[in-house]
Design a protein around this motif. Structure first.
Motif, PDB file in Angstrom:
ATOM      1  N   LEU A   1      53.084  15.034 -10.708  1.00 36.81           N
ATOM      2  CA  LEU A   1      54.178  14.715  -9.790  1.00 36.81           C
ATOM      3  C   LEU A   1      55.482  14.685 -10.587  1.00 36.81           C
ATOM      4  N   PHE A   2      56.557  15.045  -9.905  1.00 37.54           N
ATOM      5  CA  PHE A   2      57.869  15.128 -10.533  1.00 37.54           C
ATOM      6  C   PHE A   2      58.809  14.225  -9.746  1.00 37.54           C
ATOM      7  N   VAL A   3      59.324  13.185 -10.413  1.00 40.49           N
ATOM      8  CA  VAL A   3      60.112  12.140  -9.769  1.00 40.49           C
ATOM      9  C   VAL A   3      61.556  12.241 -10.248  1.00 40.49           C
ATOM     10  N   LEU A   4      62.474  12.346  -9.297  1.00 33.68           N
ATOM     11  CA  LEU A   4      63.890  12.323  -9.635  1.00 33.68           C
ATOM     12  C   LEU A   4      64.220  10.964 -10.230  1.00 33.68           C
ATOM     13  N   ASP A   5      64.866  10.959 -11.392  1.00 32.81           N
ATOM     14  CA  ASP A   5      65.114   9.677 -12.069  1.00 32.81           C
ATOM     15  C   ASP A   5      66.304   8.896 -11.515  1.00 32.81           C
ATOM     16  N   TRP A   6      67.081   9.489 -10.619  1.00 34.30           N
ATOM     17  CA  TRP A   6      68.230   8.791 -10.053  1.00 34.30           C
ATOM     18  C   TRP A   6      67.803   7.508  -9.352  1.00 34.30           C
ATOM     19  N   HIS A   7      68.584   6.463  -9.497  1.00 34.35           N
ATOM     20  CA  HIS A   7      68.361   5.162  -8.856  1.00 34.35           C
ATOM     21  C   HIS A   7      67.036   4.532  -9.298  1.00 34.35           C
ATOM     22  N   THR A   8      66.635   4.819 -10.525  1.00 32.52           N
ATOM     23  CA  THR A   8      65.451   4.193 -11.122  1.00 32.52           C
ATOM     24  C   THR A   8      65.782   3.801 -12.564  1.00 32.52           C
ATOM     25  N   PRO A   9      64.983   2.952 -13.183  1.00 32.17           N
ATOM     26  CA  PRO A   9      65.194   2.637 -14.596  1.00 32.17           C
ATOM     27  C   PRO A   9      65.043   3.847 -15.527  1.00 32.17           C
ATOM     28  N   PHE A  10      64.443   4.941 -15.067  1.00 34.69           N
ATOM     29  CA  PHE A  10      64.308   6.122 -15.925  1.00 34.69           C
ATOM     30  C   PHE A  10      65.656   6.666 -16.363  1.00 34.69           C
ATOM     31  N   GLU A  11      66.715   6.444 -15.587  1.00 39.58           N
ATOM     32  CA  GLU A  11      68.042   6.907 -15.989  1.00 39.58           C
ATOM     33  C   GLU A  11      68.908   5.762 -16.520  1.00 39.58           C
ATOM     34  N   GLY A  12      68.370   4.564 -16.599  1.00 36.24           N
ATOM     35  CA  GLY A  12      69.151   3.413 -17.026  1.00 36.24           C
ATOM     36  C   GLY A  12      69.774   2.714 -15.825  1.00 36.24           C
ATOM     37  N   LEU A  13      70.635   1.766 -16.096  1.00 39.74           N
ATOM     38  CA  LEU A  13      71.281   0.984 -15.036  1.00 39.74           C
ATOM     39  C   LEU A  13      72.558   1.696 -14.590  1.00 39.74           C
ATOM     40  N   LEU A  14      72.397   2.720 -13.769  1.00 42.76           N
ATOM     41  CA  LEU A  14      73.529   3.512 -13.294  1.00 42.76           C
ATOM     42  C   LEU A  14      73.717   3.408 -11.789  1.00 42.76           C
ATOM     43  N   ASN A  15      72.966   2.547 -11.141  1.00 40.62           N
ATOM     44  CA  ASN A  15      73.085   2.307  -9.707  1.00 40.62           C
ATOM     45  C   ASN A  15      72.406   0.990  -9.367  1.00 40.62           C
TER      46      ASN A  15
ATOM     47  N   PRO B   1      77.753   0.311 -13.173  1.00 43.06           N
ATOM     48  CA  PRO B   1      78.374   1.514 -12.622  1.00 43.06           C
ATOM     49  C   PRO B   1      77.663   2.009 -11.365  1.00 43.06           C
ATOM     50  N   MET B   2      78.392   2.736 -10.544  1.00 40.03           N
ATOM     51  CA  MET B   2      77.841   3.409  -9.360  1.00 40.03           C
ATOM     52  C   MET B   2      78.251   4.879  -9.476  1.00 40.03           C
ATOM     53  N   LEU B   3      77.292   5.753  -9.710  1.00 43.39           N
ATOM     54  CA  LEU B   3      77.594   7.166  -9.896  1.00 43.39           C
ATOM     55  C   LEU B   3      77.609   7.916  -8.575  1.00 43.39           C
ATOM     56  N   LYS B   4      78.530   8.843  -8.465  1.00 45.65           N
ATOM     57  CA  LYS B   4      78.531   9.816  -7.372  1.00 45.65           C
ATOM     58  C   LYS B   4      78.184  11.142  -8.023  1.00 45.65           C
ATOM     59  N   ARG B   5      77.348  11.939  -7.360  1.00 43.32           N
ATOM     60  CA  ARG B   5      76.852  13.143  -8.007  1.00 43.32           C
ATOM     61  C   ARG B   5      76.731  14.301  -7.036  1.00 43.32           C
ATOM     62  N   GLY B   6      76.571  15.479  -7.627  1.00 38.19           N
ATOM     63  CA  GLY B   6      76.234  16.673  -6.864  1.00 38.19           C
ATOM     64  C   GLY B   6      74.719  16.794  -6.817  1.00 38.19           C
ATOM     65  N   ASP B   7      74.217  18.006  -6.879  1.00 36.79           N
ATOM     66  CA  ASP B   7      72.770  18.223  -6.885  1.00 36.79           C
ATOM     67  C   ASP B   7      72.206  17.969  -8.283  1.00 36.79           C
TER      68      ASP B   7
ATOM     69  N   ILE C   1      63.137 -10.556  -9.407  1.00 30.24           N
ATOM     70  CA  ILE C   1      63.645  -9.190  -9.575  1.00 30.24           C
ATOM     71  C   ILE C   1      62.713  -8.242  -8.835  1.00 30.24           C
ATOM     72  N   ALA C   2      63.306  -7.413  -7.965  1.00 23.66           N
ATOM     73  CA  ALA C   2      62.508  -6.454  -7.187  1.00 23.66           C
ATOM     74  C   ALA C   2      63.160  -5.074  -7.250  1.00 23.66           C
ATOM     75  N   PHE C   3      62.334  -4.029  -7.240  1.00 24.21           N
ATOM     76  CA  PHE C   3      62.814  -2.659  -7.115  1.00 24.21           C
ATOM     77  C   PHE C   3      63.021  -2.400  -5.627  1.00 24.21           C
ATOM     78  N   ARG C   4      64.069  -1.662  -5.292  1.00 21.49           N
ATOM     79  CA  ARG C   4      64.426  -1.475  -3.877  1.00 21.49           C
ATOM     80  C   ARG C   4      63.467  -0.559  -3.115  1.00 21.49           C
ATOM     81  N   ASN C   5      62.375  -0.145  -3.723  1.00 20.57           N
ATOM     82  CA  ASN C   5      61.220   0.450  -3.034  1.00 20.57           C
ATOM     83  C   ASN C   5      61.381   1.847  -2.460  1.00 20.57           C
TER      84      ASN C   5
END
Length: 152
Positions: free
Chosen positions: A40-54, A71-77, A112-116
């Motif tokens: 499985l391939f999981v997009l790391d956005w909005h997860t700890p895999f990319e750090g605390l960026l959202n 920080p709150m990142l805005k991104r393209g694709d 502490i909870a992950f937003r699921n």
């Protein structure tokens, strides 16, 4: 099932030490496990895999919400490099210092909870990256963890 099949589930867990002193870094471990028979391939956005960026965690102290201050990142694709590959039966994990984006400076009982929700999960690496309008979000149950912050 067709090529567009979305996997049914990933197993999620959080872990944190049971106690920290005020001022100590609060380290949180996040783990996803793939119980399926395919990678499985999981997009790391909005997860700890990319750090605390959202703001992907919900943190409370003695039942009161603690606001996100990072920080709150805005991104393209995304690019293909924005995906974490998890082999069948394997796990991927990341550790973040939650105290960098949430206020843990007061003594008390913290939850502490992950937003699921994972923004995009794919079963075929050749299809990556998906465009934002092609994301296949996946809810994931990740039991909350608790810790206590004490005065030194």
């Amino acid at each position: 099932m067709g090529q567009q099949e979305t996997p049914r589930s990933l197993t999620c867990s959080l872990s944190v030490a049971p106690r920290f002193k005020v001022g100590e870094p609060v380290m949180l471990r996040f783990q996803l496990t793939n119980p399926t028979a395919r990678p499985l391939f999981v997009l790391d956005w909005h997860t700890p895999f990319e750090g605390l960026l959202n703001n992907f965690l919900q943190v409370t102290r003695d039942g009161v919400d603690i606001p996100y201050q990072g920080p709150m990142l805005k991104r393209g694709d995304p690019t293909a490099e924005d995906y974490v590959s998890i082999a069948p039966g394997a796990s991927a994990d990341a550790t973040v210092e939650a105290s960098l984006a949430y206020d843990f400076t007061q003594p008390g009982h913290y939850r502490i909870a992950f937003r699921n929700e994972l923004l995009d999960v794919a079963t075929k690496q050749a299809e990556l990256p998906h465009t934002r309008d092609g994301f296949r979000a996946m809810p994931v149950q990740c039991p909350a963890v608790e810790t206590t912050i004490v005065t030194p």
